[in-house]
Enzyme design. Structure first.
Site, PDB file in Angstrom:
ATOM      1  N   CYS A  40       0.567  -1.273  -0.115  1.00  0.00           N
ATOM      2  CA  CYS A  40       0.320   0.290  -0.025  1.00  0.00           C
ATOM      3  C   CYS A  40       1.548   1.026  -0.025  1.00  0.00           C
ATOM      4  O   CYS A  40       2.212   1.136   0.486  1.00  0.00           O
ATOM      5  CB  CYS A  40      -0.288   0.035   1.347  1.00  0.00           C
ATOM      6  SG  CYS A  40      -1.949  -1.771   1.166  1.00  0.00           S
ATOM      7  N   GLY A  66      -0.977   0.504  -5.344  1.00  0.00           N
ATOM      8  CA  GLY A  66      -1.917  -0.286  -4.256  1.00  0.00           C
ATOM      9  C   GLY A  66      -3.240   0.164  -5.600  1.00  0.00           C
ATOM     10  O   GLY A  66      -3.062   1.636  -5.382  1.00  0.00           O
ATOM     11  N   ASN A 148       1.378   0.649   6.070  1.00  0.00           N
ATOM     12  CA  ASN A 148       1.636  -0.183   4.687  1.00  0.00           C
ATOM     13  C   ASN A 148       2.134  -1.358   5.841  1.00  0.00           C
ATOM     14  O   ASN A 148       3.311  -1.264   6.153  1.00  0.00           O
ATOM     15  CB  ASN A 148       2.335   0.953   4.016  1.00  0.00           C
ATOM     16  CG  ASN A 148       3.411   0.510   2.954  1.00  0.00           C
ATOM     17  OD1 ASN A 148       4.660   0.797   2.799  1.00  0.00           O
ATOM     18  ND2 ASN A 148       2.864  -1.010   2.745  1.00  0.00           N
ATOM     19  N   GLY A 149       2.088  -2.558   5.080  1.00  0.00           N
ATOM     20  CA  GLY A 149       2.945  -3.539   5.264  1.00  0.00           C
ATOM     21  C   GLY A 149       2.027  -4.856   6.289  1.00  0.00           C
ATOM     22  O   GLY A 149       1.010  -4.499   5.554  1.00  0.00           O
ATOM     23  N   TYR A 294      11.682  -4.766  -7.091  1.00  0.00           N
ATOM     24  CA  TYR A 294      10.470  -3.884  -8.415  1.00  0.00           C
ATOM     25  C   TYR A 294       9.534  -2.764  -7.638  1.00  0.00           C
ATOM     26  O   TYR A 294       9.403  -2.244  -8.716  1.00  0.00           O
ATOM     27  CB  TYR A 294      10.327  -4.496  -8.431  1.00  0.00           C
ATOM     28  CG  TYR A 294       8.579  -5.307  -8.821  1.00  0.00           C
ATOM     29  CD1 TYR A 294       8.648  -4.375 -10.375  1.00  0.00           C
ATOM     30  CD2 TYR A 294       7.361  -5.520  -8.341  1.00  0.00           C
ATOM     31  CE1 TYR A 294       6.963  -4.231 -10.772  1.00  0.00           C
ATOM     32  CE2 TYR A 294       6.084  -5.221  -8.370  1.00  0.00           C
ATOM     33  CZ  TYR A 294       5.739  -5.377  -9.676  1.00  0.00           C
ATOM     34  OH  TYR A 294       4.643  -4.592 -10.418  1.00  0.00           O
TER      35      TYR A 294
END
Ligand code: SF4
Length: 526
Positions: A40, A66, A148-149, A294
């Site tokens: 995210c 996201g 985020n995570g 990436y």
């Protein structure tokens, strides 16, 4: 293969009156493009007149992290000075979610706000209740959270909380943090957050909005990136620096692993953010190496280095270890899978040239950026058409040439196989594939969504690269080893990284079998 920022968009609709009845959910779309999916993106700002607009632009820049849903919560005050939250969240891309022209003026006003781009790593992707920021009202007032995570002990904590009488509204692991904060008997909100975070394990970058402050926290291992920026007198905290750049904000520094940053009115006056720490002791770093390979944008700076620089270095090490030479002494043509492999391909070709190997970097694959809501048939044929809709070859560049296709990773291998097939139609002399990471063999429990272990091509082929080469039908295939990937991480100690999806060695213990839908068996949302 490199599809970042270019997901195949398929609407959830049925084609009536045909023999095809295609209804793709988000997971199916991801399977079709054969990529691990980003976690995210988060963005928060304090002290800006149009905080939500700045947040919107930030989320726009973080769209690659996201694409399932987005949301913004802005803090405002009513005529009596009482704080309240303005909230807007919905499924879709940022531009779709905030498409009403006057939404910022009429709905999302306020001078502090947080925003979130969602891709679900736990919690059903289709559920609107799981869209972040999540928000509650508890004894200390309003609280909104963007995460985020992925928490690795969320199930245990959730089970305990449910046994103690907690009622969960979502199936997201993030809600566990809200419950832990709300249940704290401490009286200071920052202390409540610290107490809650001392109980959770795993990967988290958090933005928490309260009635009078924005609090940011990063897990002690520093799995995911998070930085602080400044825009005039206001402060920003976000996942990647590209979200600062879009707002012409200045990068100040990274949020340290285990650090808590508190931004409020006093900070705006002093212009000095307050900091605290989740734990007294320091933990071993475990930056996600896949962010450099990436996930993050090449124009971002994360974990203290420019992504472009390290991604290029990955390409250089790849060429150093696994060069390609044309058997007739002709120029080798180096191409990337656009867009995410472009940078590694630049590094690869630069290194070939340095080694005196006659070569040229070319654009051999053209990506269609306008595939939007293209209908794709389900089944095996879909993958072939999916690749053709997205890519075409520049035949004149490839014909009768020794071609090196540089890519950042291979997941299931299905899309790679189709791309090779596409390249073959251009009649190259030889096709060599070079991958700027190691074979992926294990799932991620820290915020990335990979297919199951059994679906990964490296496992299907018993980790034998020759078998993968034969499956792809290429003249040669080489990956970087884990040590070679770490060699490319200049400016960093090799010990500072998580490489669990390549090695199966997890820096924080995890229970196998955890999936993002883990709570769905017990908790249904309608
Ligand atoms: Fe990153 Fe892989 Fe570690 Fe997940 S397991 S945090 S994707 S390196």
């Amino acid at each position: 293969m490199g599809f970042k920022g270019s997901r195949v968009q398929i609407p959830p609709f049925r084609l009536i009156g045909t023999k095809y009845s295609a209804f793709f959910n988000y997971k199916e779309r991801v399977n079709m493009i054969d990529r691990p999916t980003c976690n995210c993106g988060i963005f928060g700002i304090v002290g800006a007149k149009d905080a939500a607009i700045t947040t919107y632009y930030g989320l726009h820049a973080l769209q690659h992290r996201g694409q399932e849903a987005a949301g913004i919560v802005a803090l405002a005050e009513n005529q009596n000075g009482k704080p309240f939250f303005n909230i807007h969240r919905a499924m879709g891309l940022v531009t779709e979610v905030f498409s009403e022209p006057d939404i910022f003026e009429k709905k999302l006003f306020g001078n502090m706000s947080i925003g979130h781009n969602r891709y679900s790593t736990t919690g059903a992707s289709e559920s609107e209740k799981n869209i972040q920021p999540l928000f509650v009202n508890y004894r200390m007032g309003n609280l909104a959270i963007a995460h985020n995570g992925n928490l690795s002990n969320a199930k245990e904590l959730r089970d305990q909380l449910v046994n103690d009488g907690a009622i969960f509204q979502t199936t997201s692991d993030t809600e566990v943090i809200l419950h832990l904060i709300a249940r704290s008997r401490l009286t200071d909100q920052v202390e409540q957050i610290k107490e809650a975070l001392q109980k959770v394990k795993g990967a988290y970058c958090l933005l928490i909005l309260t009635n009078d402050k924005l609090i940011a926290a990063r897990d002690p291992n520093g799995f995911r990136p998070m930085c602080i920026g400044k825009l005039n007198e206001s402060f920003i905290i976000t996942s990647e620096t590209c979200a600062l750049d879009i707002n012409s904000a200045e990068y100040i520094r990274d949020v340290e692993p285990g650090e808590i940053i508190i931004l409020d009115k006093e900070v705006l006056e002093s212009q000095k953010p307050k900091t605290d720490w989740i734990f007294k002791e320091k933990f071993k770093k475990a930056h996600c190496i896949f962010e450099y390979i990436y996930f993050s944008r090449p124009d971002s700076r994360i974990f203290g280095s420019n992504v472009d620089k390290l991604r290029r270095k990955l390409g250089k090490v790849l060429a150093m270890k696994y060069p390609v030479v044309d058997k007739d002494g002709d120029k080798v043509i180096v191409i990337s899978v656009p867009d995410s492999s472009n940078t590694a391909a630049i590094g690869f070709q630069a290194q070939l040239a340095k080694q005196g190997i006659s070569s040229r970097l070319e654009i051999g694959l053209i990506r269609n950026h306008y595939i939007g809501r293209t209908f794709i048939l389900p089944g095996q044929k879909a993958r072939e058409i999916g690749v053709k809709i997205k890519f075409n070859t520049v035949k004149g560049v490839l014909e009768n040439k020794t071609v090196v296709l540089v890519d950042d990773s291979i997941v299931r291998g299905t899309t790679s196989k189709q791309l090779v097939k596409l390249l073959r139609e251009a009649n190259p002399k030889e096709i060599h594939v070079r991958i700027s990471s190691s074979p992926i063999i294990s799932p991620c429990y820290y915020g990335m969504d990979f297919p199951s272990k059994e679906e990964l091509i490296a496992n299907k082929c018993d980790k034998d690269i020759r078998k993968i080469r034969d499956y792809l039908e290429v003249d040669s295939l080489e990956y970087l080893t884990i040590d070679e990937m770490l060699e490319a991480m200049i400016d960093h100690s090799p010990d500072d990284f998580c490489t669990a999806c390549f090695s199966g060695i997890y820096p924080i213990p995890v229970k196998s079998g955890i999936t993002k839908e883990i709570y769905e068996t017990n908790y249904m949302l309608f």
